[in-house]
Design a protein around this motif. Sequence first.
Motif, PDB file in Angstrom:
ATOM      1  N   LEU A   1     -21.400 -27.569  15.768  1.00  0.00           N
ATOM      2  CA  LEU A   1     -20.356 -28.491  15.349  1.00  0.00           C
ATOM      3  C   LEU A   1     -20.600 -29.826  16.038  1.00  0.00           C
TER       4      LEU A   1
ATOM      5  N   ARG B   1      -7.285 -31.221   9.903  1.00  0.00           N
ATOM      6  CA  ARG B   1      -7.557 -29.920   9.278  1.00  0.00           C
ATOM      7  C   ARG B   1      -7.229 -28.879  10.340  1.00  0.00           C
TER       8      ARG B   1
ATOM      9  N   ILE C   1     -13.940 -22.310  11.987  1.00  0.00           N
ATOM     10  CA  ILE C   1     -14.980 -23.308  12.242  1.00  0.00           C
ATOM     11  C   ILE C   1     -16.316 -23.020  11.561  1.00  0.00           C
TER      12      ILE C   1
ATOM     13  N   ALA D   1     -17.909 -22.358   7.867  1.00  0.00           N
ATOM     14  CA  ALA D   1     -17.563 -22.423   6.443  1.00  0.00           C
ATOM     15  C   ALA D   1     -17.899 -21.127   5.705  1.00  0.00           C
TER      16      ALA D   1
ATOM     17  N   THR E   1     -13.684 -25.905   8.401  1.00  0.00           N
ATOM     18  CA  THR E   1     -14.062 -27.211   8.959  1.00  0.00           C
ATOM     19  C   THR E   1     -12.933 -27.778   9.825  1.00  0.00           C
TER      20      THR E   1
ATOM     21  N   ASN F   1     -10.645 -29.460  12.521  1.00  0.00           N
ATOM     22  CA  ASN F   1     -10.783 -30.403  13.636  1.00  0.00           C
ATOM     23  C   ASN F   1      -9.592 -30.328  14.585  1.00  0.00           C
TER      24      ASN F   1
END
Length: 339
Positions: free
Chosen positions: A167, A207, A253, A255, A270, A272
């Motif tokens: 990430l 998100r 985290i 996909a 995804t 954050n």
Amino acid sequence: MKALNNILARAKADPRRIVLCEGQDMRVVQAAVSAAEQGLAQVMVVGDPIVIAATAREAGLEDQALARLELIDPATSEHTARLAEALHAHRAAKGMTAEQAAEKIRDPLTFANMLVREGLADGSVAGAVLTTADVVRTAIQLLGLAPGSKLVSSFFLMMLCKPFHNLKGGMIFSDCGLVIDPDAEELSQIALAAADSAQALLGEDPRVAMLSFSTNGSAHHASVDKVVQAAHRVREQRPDIAIDEDVQLDAAIVAEIAERKLPTSRVKGTSNVLVFPNLEAGNIGYKLAERIGGAEAIGPLLQGLSKPANDLSRGCSTADILNVIAVTVVQAQQRTPQD
């Protein structure tokens, strides 16, 4: 570190007045001078100027370095009488007398927060020496909650910028330092504040992943119910926020895992913003990311206050303090126009 560099650039573009109150600590004085030299903030340091100057000399700073700072001695400042009166007016209903206010305003932490309350500073940073309890209690008492906020909570800005990180960029971890065992309503407040923190500091649409040991109802437990209820409250208040309820970390985290476990997700692996179900999980989570995962942790930062006031870890470095000053400037930019 693109996310952090963006914050530093935003601070330099529109520096605000940030007040520190632990000038007896070398790290604080070094960070204050560095922030002023880099143009990140207009830095004020509350305390005894003799002590601050001695600390600067001990830190190896030249005498002219302090000229970049505004040193404010509560014992002699032109603002002291005004701030004492304002403190008395604010706390009289709690039993504070004028005499007690005149004495209390000489406390650097109190003075610093009253500068922010009265619009003479835009944000405060403390905690290199003082405890989190002192920093947070003073901020809540003197600054109060932001409109619409019911809770003060904390977050860490986690920077994942090293070559080995899968990430990349910044993430918000909340709450990792303050609210021990939030109920569903409190957890929803933490999620809403963390989403706003992501928008303000990362410059991205939030998100949000409501972390659990369950994904999409795969387990049944009161702890899972709490997370689900909190997510529902967030959706009711802010349907614009992409949020996954009861999601395990991998689905939050990654996909590919999210597509398999949570095909209807708006977050789609995804995230954050990671919202932890309690302080135990949050504290362990951010330290694992920092110590094993190699992430840089900036904080603990406070959210939910009417004006910016941030805490520091007592184990912080000069660089940590500098970063928190920059974050505080950006938070202040969201709230007030530059005078």
